[in-house]
Design a protein around this motif. Structure first.
Motif, PDB file in Angstrom:
ATOM      1  N   THR A 168       0.824  -1.222   0.000  1.00 52.16           N
ATOM      2  CA  THR A 168       0.000   0.000   0.000  1.00 52.16           C
ATOM      3  C   THR A 168       0.851   1.262   0.000  1.00 52.16           C
ATOM      4  N   GLY A 169       2.139   1.098  -0.297  1.00 51.26           N
ATOM      5  CA  GLY A 169       3.054   2.244  -0.301  1.00 51.26           C
ATOM      6  C   GLY A 169       3.811   2.416   0.996  1.00 51.26           C
ATOM      7  N   SER A 170       3.630   1.512   1.930  1.00 56.88           N
ATOM      8  CA  SER A 170       4.300   1.613   3.225  1.00 56.88           C
ATOM      9  C   SER A 170       5.815   1.641   3.046  1.00 56.88           C
ATOM     10  N   GLY A 171       6.459   2.567   3.754  1.00 58.09           N
ATOM     11  CA  GLY A 171       7.898   2.710   3.654  1.00 58.09           C
ATOM     12  C   GLY A 171       8.346   3.633   2.548  1.00 58.09           C
ATOM     13  N   LYS A 172       7.428   4.086   1.715  1.00 60.77           N
ATOM     14  CA  LYS A 172       7.739   5.013   0.639  1.00 60.77           C
ATOM     15  C   LYS A 172       7.221   6.412   0.985  1.00 60.77           C
ATOM     16  N   ILE A 173       7.933   7.416   0.490  1.00 64.47           N
ATOM     17  CA  ILE A 173       7.571   8.808   0.760  1.00 64.47           C
ATOM     18  C   ILE A 173       7.270   9.518  -0.554  1.00 64.47           C
ATOM     19  N   GLY A 236      -7.523   5.711  -1.345  1.00 67.06           N
ATOM     20  CA  GLY A 236      -6.535   6.128  -2.324  1.00 67.06           C
ATOM     21  C   GLY A 236      -5.638   4.989  -2.768  1.00 67.06           C
ATOM     22  N   THR A 237      -4.786   5.279  -3.745  1.00 66.40           N
ATOM     23  CA  THR A 237      -3.929   4.236  -4.308  1.00 66.40           C
ATOM     24  C   THR A 237      -2.719   3.940  -3.438  1.00 66.40           C
ATOM     25  N   ALA A 238      -2.372   4.828  -2.503  1.00 64.58           N
ATOM     26  CA  ALA A 238      -1.228   4.570  -1.616  1.00 64.58           C
ATOM     27  C   ALA A 238      -1.566   5.005  -0.193  1.00 64.58           C
TER      28      ALA A 238
END
Length: 538
Positions: A168-173, A236-238
């Motif tokens: 789900t985008g975890s760890g990304k900024i 949302g997508t992330a």
């Protein structure tokens, strides 16, 4: 970003713009080696880790701009410094033409570039076919998730397949560069982000303060397509990603300084270790028509913002922007920075996957495929500043939808470079084999991209290499999605050219039927690539 000032446009030609906008480029920096030897003085550890993972070396662009140069220019009465860029070693200034020209007398000034190109007397004036340029309106998107009304915009990309596997985008900024984020600090759709401390901070570059939860709601709409979370309403997508919120767009005017603020924010994002820049802003026309970007300027290398966006990609970040909303005008082409070669320019489709009439098209002026990909941008479900779910249309919303999915894909493959993640996405898209300048490479399938990433762990594609080798009558060469055109030349052992073929597509087959058995040398060339190799025909 186009403003709703149609009633006032009638009077623009009557205005007298006594103040000019210009970029002043410096020819040096101070203490360059010191900063390169002490990288933590320039970049956060997360930013340095991103560089290390992608094998990107520090260079001159990373070194801070010389503040003493800025102070000297600021001391000139009548000159106002509006923004600065270490990447381009330049500052944005405002003042009269004569005062700005006088800055050339400083020994540390390399050149002065006026926003009004007719004032750059030493530069060649490019003449083109008469094309009417219209303003780009970029304002006007196995765990089971209850997407509600947002299901179509997620499932069109097979994004649910990543979410189901907890990507789900975890760890990304993600850094969102926009015009304001009112309601993000209070509205229900952003509560999950707030509770989990996923809003990491931000800055208002327009006002030069920390007030980010104000001004125009456009940024709120955009953020909601990635980060909102309300079951059965909008997801949302992330939703697992973290976000920095940067205000670079001044909705009260349209001025080139906004391009400079955008680049300044991109540099800040880089220093903080951001992975993805998502921006639903684009520039073609300004309040002063002399500053307008003609189609000929949209070649990926001319505008200040596109130069900055390209450097941002070179630092290891993905840069995702809206292609623009000029598709239905007399000049339907993408704006800046969507024209930058490495930028992922996103066009808009309807729920039925057909192109939205307003979505800007390509090519870039120099003939490259644009946009890059498509996502839902007509009747996109977004949240307003009060937390209400509404439908809005524009490539402003298709771009962040893609940004969010890229964060999810990158979470799955954290060791891949930004270029590799971009290519995984492009290779999954519906028109990858035959891209065009309406849909680009088409609508990505992130489920396919996720699976393709698995296979590439054991089978790495080699670009620009002829295979099989030895070969019989046919060989093939694979080219990356960023490769647009070129040719392959074949030479015998005496150095005589025996065959020449144009590159027809990203995967191109070449017939060697006319050649005798033996050893041949091949040379691949294009505007940006030169590669040699040897092939044996058996």
């Amino acid at each position: 970003m186009k403003k709703f000032v149609l009633l006032f446009l009638i009077f623009v030609p009557l205005l007298v713009f006594s103040q000019e906008e210009a970029w002043v480029y410096f020819n040096a920096k101070a203490n360059e080696q010191y900063f390169l030897d002490n990288p933590s003085m320039m970049l956060s550890q997360r930013a340095l880790d991103r560089r290390s993972t992608q094998n990107i070396a520090l260079d001159f662009k990373d070194v801070p701009i010389n503040q003493s140069f800025i102070n000297t220019v600021s001391a000139v009465s009548g000159i106002k410094v509006m923004a600065k860029s270490k990447w381009l070693n330049a500052i944005h200034v405002r003042g009269t033409q004569s005062l700005i020209n006088s800055l050339k007398n400083f020994g540390f000034v390399a050149k002065v570039d006026f926003a009004d190109k007719t004032l750059n007397t030493t530069n060649k004036i490019v003449t083109t076919k008469s094309v009417e340029i219209q303003k780009s309106d970029l304002k006007k998107e196995k765990t089971v998730y209850a997407y509600g009304g947002s299901a179509v915009q997620v499932e069109m990309l097979n994004g649910q397949l990543l979410h189901q596997q907890n990507y789900t985008g975890s760890g990304k900024i993600i850094a969102v560069l926009d015009s304001g984020f009112p309601g993000v600090d209070k509205a229900l759709p952003f509560k999950r982000l707030r509770d989990n401390n996923q809003i990491l901070g931000g800055y208002n570059f327009v006002k030069r303060n920390d007030d980010i939860f104000s001004q125009d709601s456009h940024g709120t709409f955009v953020l909601s397509t990635m980060g909102a979370y309300v079951d059965n309403v909008l997801i949302g997508t992330a939703p697992g990603a973290s976000y920095y919120l940067f205000i670079t767009e001044d909705v009260t005017s349209e001025n080139p300084v906004e391009e400079s603020l955008w680049v300044e924010a991109a540099e800040k994002a880089d220093s903080l270790g951001v992975d993805i820049i998502s921006s639903s802003l684009g520039y073609t026309d300004f309040d002063n028509p002399a500053y307008n970007h003609n189609y000929s300027d949209r070649n990926g290398t001319s505008t200040f913002i596109s130069k900055g966006a390209e450097i941002a990609f070179s630092r290891g970040m993905l840069v995702v922007v809206s292609s623009g909303n000029d598709g239905g005008t007399k000049s339907p082409y993408i704006g800046a920075p969507a024209d930058a070669p490495s930028v992922i320019a996103v066009g808009a489709v309807k729920a039925d996957k057909t192109i939205a009439g307003f979505s800007s098209i390509g090519p870039s002026f120099d003939g490259r495929i644009k946009p890059d990909v498509m996502a839902q941008g007509e009747k996109t479900v977004v949240s307003d500043e009060n937390g209400n779910s509404i439908f809005l249309s524009g490539t402003s919303f298709s771009a962040p939808i893609i940004s969010g999915m890229l964060a999810c894909l990158w979470q799955a493959y954290p060791d891949k470079t930004n270029q590799e993640i971009k290519e995984l996405m492009l290779e999954s898209a519906t028109k990858y084999a035959a891209p065009d300048n309406q849909y680009g490479y088409g609508i990505p399938d992130f489920g396919l991209a996720l699976n393709k990433g698995v296979s590439l762990k054991s089978e790495k594609i080699e670009y620009y290499v002829a295979y099989p080798n030895p070969a019989s009558d046919v060989i093939a060469v694979d080219f990356p999605p960023s490769f647009n055109s070129g040719k392959v030349l074949f030479y015998n052992v005496l150095g005589q050219k025996v065959l020449e073929k144009k590159v027809e597509s990203i995967h191109t087959d070449f017939s060697l039927e006319s050649l005798n058995r033996g050893i041949y040398f091949y040379h691949i060339e294009s505007d940006s690539v030169s590669k040699n190799g040897k092939i044996i025909k058996k």
